[in-house]
Write an enzyme that holds these catalytic residues in place. Structure first.
Site, short mmCIF file in Angstrom:
data_model
loop_
_atom_site.label_atom_id
_atom_site.label_comp_id
_atom_site.label_asym_id
_atom_site.label_seq_id
_atom_site.Cartn_x
_atom_site.Cartn_y
_atom_site.Cartn_z
N ASP A 1 0.86 -1.16 -0.10
CA ASP A 1 -0.01 0.11 0.24
C ASP A 1 0.80 1.36 0.07
OD1 ASP A 1 -2.56 1.43 0.30
OD2 ASP A 1 -2.46 1.37 2.71
N GLU B 1 -2.90 6.67 -7.73
CA GLU B 1 -4.04 7.45 -7.04
C GLU B 1 -3.73 8.71 -7.61
OE1 GLU B 1 -3.88 7.67 -2.63
OE2 GLU B 1 -4.16 9.83 -2.56
N ALA C 1 -7.58 0.67 7.70
CA ALA C 1 -6.37 0.27 8.51
C ALA C 1 -6.79 0.92 9.84
CB ALA C 1 -5.24 1.46 8.13
P1 13P Z 1 -7.95 4.59 7.10
O1 13P Z 1 -6.71 4.34 8.26
O2 13P Z 1 -8.68 5.53 7.36
O3 13P Z 1 -8.88 3.23 7.40
O4 13P Z 1 -7.35 4.31 5.93
C1 13P Z 1 -6.64 3.36 5.30
C2 13P Z 1 -6.17 3.48 4.13
O5 13P Z 1 -6.63 4.10 3.26
C3 13P Z 1 -4.83 2.61 3.72
O6 13P Z 1 -4.32 2.83 2.62
#
Ligand code: 13P
Length: 281
Positions: free
Chosen positions: A82, A134, A230
């Site tokens: 990620d 993105e 996350a």
């Molecule tokens: P959050 O921490 O808001 O759930 O976002 C996770 C995310 O987009 C990881 O790339």
């Protein structure tokens, strides 16, 4: 063996009109909890780790663990890198066996983002892995270290970006932000509809923590095929651990271990049900 390419999961989600959860993990317990939830609900799943988290969970340790867990799972699991920031780390993840990588060039100019994305895509292709990019800027920041201002994705720029990169998944900014929202987020579903109209790639929603069930469903109905979560998992794990401290004086280490698994499991399970991927494995 259930380690799969992310592209295939998102293709199936498009056909079935659901979203696949992409859940961040930081250790073995979270990997176990996340996959347990997916197996129980017979759901495909993506497990991921972001480049900024590698100072806590070194890639050469967490990476092979994620891959092995995916291979042994009874449901399809894609292992995703990620918010890749450097081609070097992306290559390292691909060497370990990640089946999907993201290059985050969102802070660059459109042309620079296209250029960097194409370089990352070339790398991913060499390993038969999927590529996510993105466009627009998702607010906050992955690890909470910066408070980046959200900039909506421009649908016309998204169109040009996709025409020139042909990525497997495109993350968009429609009012979403990483981390805990200070105010309830207001997603702009009209922008999402416009993007979907112009871009035929599966779309990705980052910043899943704090988004309402209704907004998640509206996103799924309008082309979001991958949803990143996350902070909600990390918080769920932390809460389970602190719950143990409340009732046990001398904590057994393995109670903590079990609480971590349970915290990840419960949060992932809850989101899989909302995203509609239950029984789609
Ligand atoms: P959050 O921490 O808001 O759930 O976002 C996770 C995310 O987009 C990881 O790339």
């Amino acid at each position: 063996m259930a380690l799969v390419n992310m592209k295939k999961l998102l293709y199936d989600a498009e056909i079935g009109n659901y979203s696949v959860g992409s859940f961040s993990v930081a250790n073995m317990e979270m990997v176990i909890g996340a996959i347990k939830a997916a197996e129980e609900l017979k759901s495909p799943i993506i497990i991921q780790i972001a480049e900024v988290r590698l100072n806590h969970s070194p890639l050469h340790l967490i990476g092979p663990l994620m891959i092995e867990a995916a291979k042994k799972a009874t449901v399809p699991v894609a292992v995703h890198f990620d918010h890749g920031l450097t081609l070097e780390k992306i290559k390292e993840a691909l060497e370990i066996g990640f089946t999907s990588v993201m290059i985050d060039g969102s802070k660059l100019s459109l042309d620079e983002n296209i250029n960097l994305t194409n370089k990352a895509k070339e790398l991913a292709n060499m390993y038969n892995a999927s590529i996510e990019a993105e466009i627009g800027i998702v607010g906050g920041s992955e690890d909470g270290s910066e408070n980046i201002k959200m900039i909506y994705t421009d649908p016309l720029e998204a169109k040009k970006f996709f025409e020139e990169t042909n990525v497997d998944a495109l993350a968009v900014a429609i009012g979403n932000a990483h981390g805990v929202y200070k105010y309830s987020p207001k997603l702009n579903i009209d922008i999402l509809k416009e993007i979907r109209d112009k871009v035929k790639a599966p779309l990705v929603l980052h910043g899943g923590t704090g988004i309402t069930e209704d907004d998640f469903r509206a996103c799924t109905q309008n082309g979001i095929r991958k949803i990143n979560v996350a902070t909600a998992t990390f918080n769920s794990v932390a809460k389970k651990i602190s719950g143990i401290y409340k009732y046990v004086e001398n904590n057994e280490y393995f109670d903590i271990h079990q609480a971590e698994i349970q915290g990840a499991y419960e949060n992932v399970k809850k989101h899989i049900k909302i995203f509609g991927s239950k029984n789609k494995a």
